[in-house]
Design a protein around this motif. Sequence first.
Motif, short mmCIF file in Angstrom:
data_model
loop_
_atom_site.label_atom_id
_atom_site.label_comp_id
_atom_site.label_asym_id
_atom_site.label_seq_id
_atom_site.Cartn_x
_atom_site.Cartn_y
_atom_site.Cartn_z
N TYR A 65 84.53 -31.70 2.44
CA TYR A 65 83.36 -31.62 3.33
C TYR A 65 82.13 -31.18 2.54
O TYR A 65 81.03 -31.71 2.75
N MET A 66 82.31 -30.22 1.65
CA MET A 66 81.19 -29.76 0.83
C MET A 66 80.72 -30.89 -0.09
O MET A 66 79.51 -31.04 -0.32
N PHE A 67 81.62 -31.66 -0.62
CA PHE A 67 81.28 -32.81 -1.46
C PHE A 67 80.44 -33.81 -0.66
O PHE A 67 79.42 -34.32 -1.16
N GLY A 68 80.83 -34.07 0.58
CA GLY A 68 80.05 -34.97 1.44
C GLY A 68 78.67 -34.42 1.71
O GLY A 68 77.67 -35.15 1.69
N ALA A 69 78.58 -33.10 1.97
CA ALA A 69 77.28 -32.49 2.23
C ALA A 69 76.38 -32.55 1.00
O ALA A 69 75.17 -32.82 1.11
N VAL A 70 76.95 -32.34 -0.17
CA VAL A 70 76.16 -32.43 -1.41
C VAL A 70 75.65 -33.84 -1.61
O VAL A 70 74.48 -34.04 -1.99
N LEU A 71 76.48 -34.84 -1.33
CA LEU A 71 76.03 -36.23 -1.47
C LEU A 71 74.90 -36.55 -0.50
O LEU A 71 73.95 -37.25 -0.84
N VAL A 72 74.99 -36.02 0.73
CA VAL A 72 73.93 -36.24 1.71
C VAL A 72 72.63 -35.61 1.22
O VAL A 72 71.56 -36.25 1.25
N ILE A 73 72.70 -34.37 0.76
CA ILE A 73 71.49 -33.68 0.28
C ILE A 73 70.88 -34.41 -0.91
O ILE A 73 69.66 -34.60 -0.98
N LEU A 74 71.72 -34.82 -1.85
CA LEU A 74 71.20 -35.56 -3.01
C LEU A 74 70.54 -36.87 -2.61
O LEU A 74 69.50 -37.25 -3.15
N ASN A 75 71.14 -37.57 -1.64
CA ASN A 75 70.55 -38.82 -1.18
C ASN A 75 69.21 -38.59 -0.48
O ASN A 75 68.27 -39.35 -0.67
N VAL A 76 69.13 -37.55 0.34
CA VAL A 76 67.87 -37.25 1.03
C VAL A 76 66.79 -36.89 0.01
O VAL A 76 65.66 -37.39 0.10
N VAL A 77 67.13 -36.06 -0.97
CA VAL A 77 66.16 -35.69 -2.00
C VAL A 77 65.71 -36.92 -2.77
O VAL A 77 64.51 -37.11 -3.04
N TRP A 78 66.65 -37.77 -3.14
CA TRP A 78 66.30 -38.99 -3.87
C TRP A 78 65.38 -39.88 -3.06
O TRP A 78 64.40 -40.44 -3.57
N LEU A 79 65.69 -40.05 -1.77
CA LEU A 79 64.86 -40.91 -0.93
C LEU A 79 63.47 -40.32 -0.73
O LEU A 79 62.47 -41.05 -0.71
N LEU A 80 63.37 -39.00 -0.61
CA LEU A 80 62.06 -38.37 -0.51
C LEU A 80 61.27 -38.55 -1.80
O LEU A 80 60.06 -38.77 -1.78
N ALA A 81 61.96 -38.46 -2.93
CA ALA A 81 61.29 -38.61 -4.22
C ALA A 81 60.81 -40.04 -4.45
O ALA A 81 59.87 -40.26 -5.22
N THR A 82 61.44 -41.00 -3.79
CA THR A 82 61.04 -42.40 -3.98
C THR A 82 60.05 -42.86 -2.92
O THR A 82 59.81 -44.06 -2.79
N GLY A 83 59.51 -41.91 -2.14
CA GLY A 83 58.41 -42.25 -1.25
C GLY A 83 58.76 -42.54 0.19
O GLY A 83 57.91 -43.02 0.94
N HIS A 84 59.97 -42.27 0.62
CA HIS A 84 60.32 -42.48 2.03
C HIS A 84 59.81 -41.31 2.86
O HIS A 84 59.64 -40.20 2.36
N THR A 85 59.60 -41.57 4.14
CA THR A 85 59.19 -40.49 5.04
C THR A 85 60.40 -39.60 5.32
O THR A 85 61.55 -40.01 5.12
N LEU A 86 60.13 -38.39 5.80
CA LEU A 86 61.22 -37.43 6.06
C LEU A 86 62.24 -37.95 7.07
O LEU A 86 63.45 -37.88 6.81
N PRO A 87 61.81 -38.48 8.24
CA PRO A 87 62.82 -38.97 9.19
C PRO A 87 63.68 -40.11 8.62
O PRO A 87 64.89 -40.14 8.82
N SER A 88 63.05 -41.04 7.92
CA SER A 88 63.84 -42.15 7.38
C SER A 88 64.73 -41.68 6.23
O SER A 88 65.86 -42.17 6.08
N ALA A 89 64.25 -40.72 5.43
CA ALA A 89 65.07 -40.20 4.33
C ALA A 89 66.30 -39.47 4.87
O ALA A 89 67.40 -39.61 4.32
N VAL A 90 66.13 -38.69 5.93
CA VAL A 90 67.27 -37.97 6.52
C VAL A 90 68.26 -38.95 7.11
O VAL A 90 69.48 -38.84 6.90
N ALA A 91 67.77 -39.93 7.86
CA ALA A 91 68.67 -40.90 8.49
C ALA A 91 69.43 -41.71 7.45
O ALA A 91 70.66 -41.85 7.51
#
Length: 74
Positions: free
Chosen positions: A15-41
Amino acid sequence: MSSIASLPRTAIEWYMFGAVLVILNVVWLLATGHTLPSAVAMGLVSGLTLALVVVFLVVAWRTVRGDGVPEGGE
């Protein structure tokens, strides 16, 4: 009764591995210019999908290798 397709480690580690992957993906999407709602989704979907793929690969690998199977095959 043991199962051939058991996962190494504990469930909370997966579960922690899944949570880390989600956080990394959100950070990556925010860094590449996505908006916060779309990056979280998109981060939730892609992170959890990637975690599920990794779990399936680990189960398949352990099944093919025969880890955790007693000598009798049961």
